[in-house]
Design an enzyme around this catalytic site. Structure first.
Site, PDB file in Angstrom:
ATOM      1  N   HIS A 134       0.827  -1.211   0.000  1.00  0.00           N
ATOM      2  CA  HIS A 134       0.000   0.000   0.000  1.00  0.00           C
ATOM      3  C   HIS A 134       0.859   1.258   0.000  1.00  0.00           C
ATOM      4  O   HIS A 134       1.991   1.263   0.475  1.00  0.00           O
ATOM      5  CB  HIS A 134      -1.030   0.007   1.149  1.00  0.00           C
ATOM      6  CG  HIS A 134      -0.489   0.204   2.516  1.00  0.00           C
ATOM      7  ND1 HIS A 134      -0.810  -0.618   3.570  1.00  0.00           N
ATOM      8  CD2 HIS A 134       0.320   1.157   3.045  1.00  0.00           C
ATOM      9  CE1 HIS A 134      -0.225  -0.189   4.664  1.00  0.00           C
ATOM     10  NE2 HIS A 134       0.470   0.888   4.375  1.00  0.00           N
TER      11      HIS A 134
ATOM     12  N   GLU B  64      -5.146   0.965   1.030  1.00  0.00           N
ATOM     13  CA  GLU B  64      -5.069  -0.470   1.279  1.00  0.00           C
ATOM     14  C   GLU B  64      -5.405  -1.249   0.010  1.00  0.00           C
ATOM     15  O   GLU B  64      -5.989  -0.698  -0.933  1.00  0.00           O
ATOM     16  CB  GLU B  64      -6.078  -0.825   2.380  1.00  0.00           C
ATOM     17  CG  GLU B  64      -5.794  -0.145   3.720  1.00  0.00           C
ATOM     18  CD  GLU B  64      -4.577  -0.717   4.443  1.00  0.00           C
ATOM     19  OE1 GLU B  64      -3.590  -1.080   3.788  1.00  0.00           O
ATOM     20  OE2 GLU B  64      -4.618  -0.800   5.683  1.00  0.00           O
TER      21      GLU B  64
END
Ligand code: GLP
Length: 273
Positions: free
Chosen positions: A143, A148
């Site tokens: 990430h 994410e």
């Protein structure tokens, strides 16, 4: 994308800091034309910040006309908490340079209206003329900022719920207690980072090797959001040897040969001595 492979963490940090310092100096920032710098947190950029402070203290680099925008901040963690990204930035960087407080921007994870906070942040970046150079790190799951796995690759600043992986990775800063890690954060989007005129990511250690492999060797994939860097016209990844252990040998060799021919590692390592 340019990939710079340095021997260890020390050289990675030095190379990255010297590169950033040279970019700021070449830009010749003034009160009317400020240099807009994007800033990350985490353990990876600590050495980079130390080196930038060293160059500043040697009198060769001023942040007087530099404006910063941080990547992210936890939601509902008091600003004064030692692990807030506000505390991190002032302790590890801003308190040691000549930046003006009014030129520092960090998302407010305690704002009464978090959506408005994010929208306003994007507006402020735009009003500042866009980000000239966005520095960043990579999470072990690939990430970038707090984007994410599964984040939209054209996302802008918004609220994100952290994955269990990230909560686990970051609990080392919270007495190794996952319950103490905030579950949400405000973060610039992948699209926000991609809109910067230049991006420079630092990536070190074997715990990042799989993320680096997916970022460089494999295709663009929202499950490894840093791989969006492949689409950036001016992207740099500065890594150390130990982060390269999962790279394809052909990829590794290509970038090593290229940097050898260009002499670019030594060129920047030897600046500001
Ligand atoms: C956090 C931050 C990221 C950072 C990542 C890796 O999730 N939001 O910006 O890149 O951690 O951190 P570290 O450098 O400590 O491995």
């Amino acid at each position: 994308m340019r990939v710079i492979i340095t021997k260890d963490y020390e050289d990675m940090s030095k190379w990255a800091a010297n590169y950033v310092a040279q970019r700021i100096i070449d830009f010749k920032p003034t009160a009317d034309r400020k240099f807009v710098l994007g800033c990350p947190t985490g353990s990876s950029p600590l050495g980079l910040y130390k080196q930038l402070i060293r160059i500043h203290k040697s009198g060769k680099l001023s942040f007087e006309h530099v404006v910063t925008f941080n990547m992210d901040e936890y939601v509902n963690l008091p600003e004064a908490h030692p692990e807030s990204y506000h505390s991190f930035m002032w302790t590890n960087f801003f308190n040691h340079i000549d930046i003006k407080k009014e030129n520092v921007h960090i998302l407010n994870g305690n704002a009464p209206d978090l959506r408005a906070e994010c929208e306003n942040y994007e507006r402020m970046i735009e009003e500042a003329g866009g980000i000239e150079l966005f520095m960043g790190g990579i999470g072990p799951d690939g990430h970038i900022a707090f984007n994410e796995p599964g984040s939209s690759l054209s996302s802008k600043t918004r609220i994100k719920t952290l994955t269990t992986n990230t909560i686990q990775a970051n609990c080392r800063f919270f007495n190794n207690d996952m319950n103490l890690v905030p579950k949400q954060a405000l973060t610039v989007g992948v699209g926000t980072v991609m809109a910067a005129r230049e991006v420079l990511i630092v990536c070190n250690g074997p715990q990042k090797s799989l993320a680096l492999h997916h970022t460089i060797d494999e295709g663009v994939n929202h499950m490894w959001t840093a791989s969006a860097m492949q689409l950036h016209p001016h992207g740099n990844i500065v890594c150390d040897e130990s982060a390269c252990v999962d790279l394809k040998l052909s990829t590794y060799q290509y970038f090593k040969d290229k940097q050898q021919l260009e002499g670019i590692v030594d060129e920047y390592l030897n600046k500001f001595e």
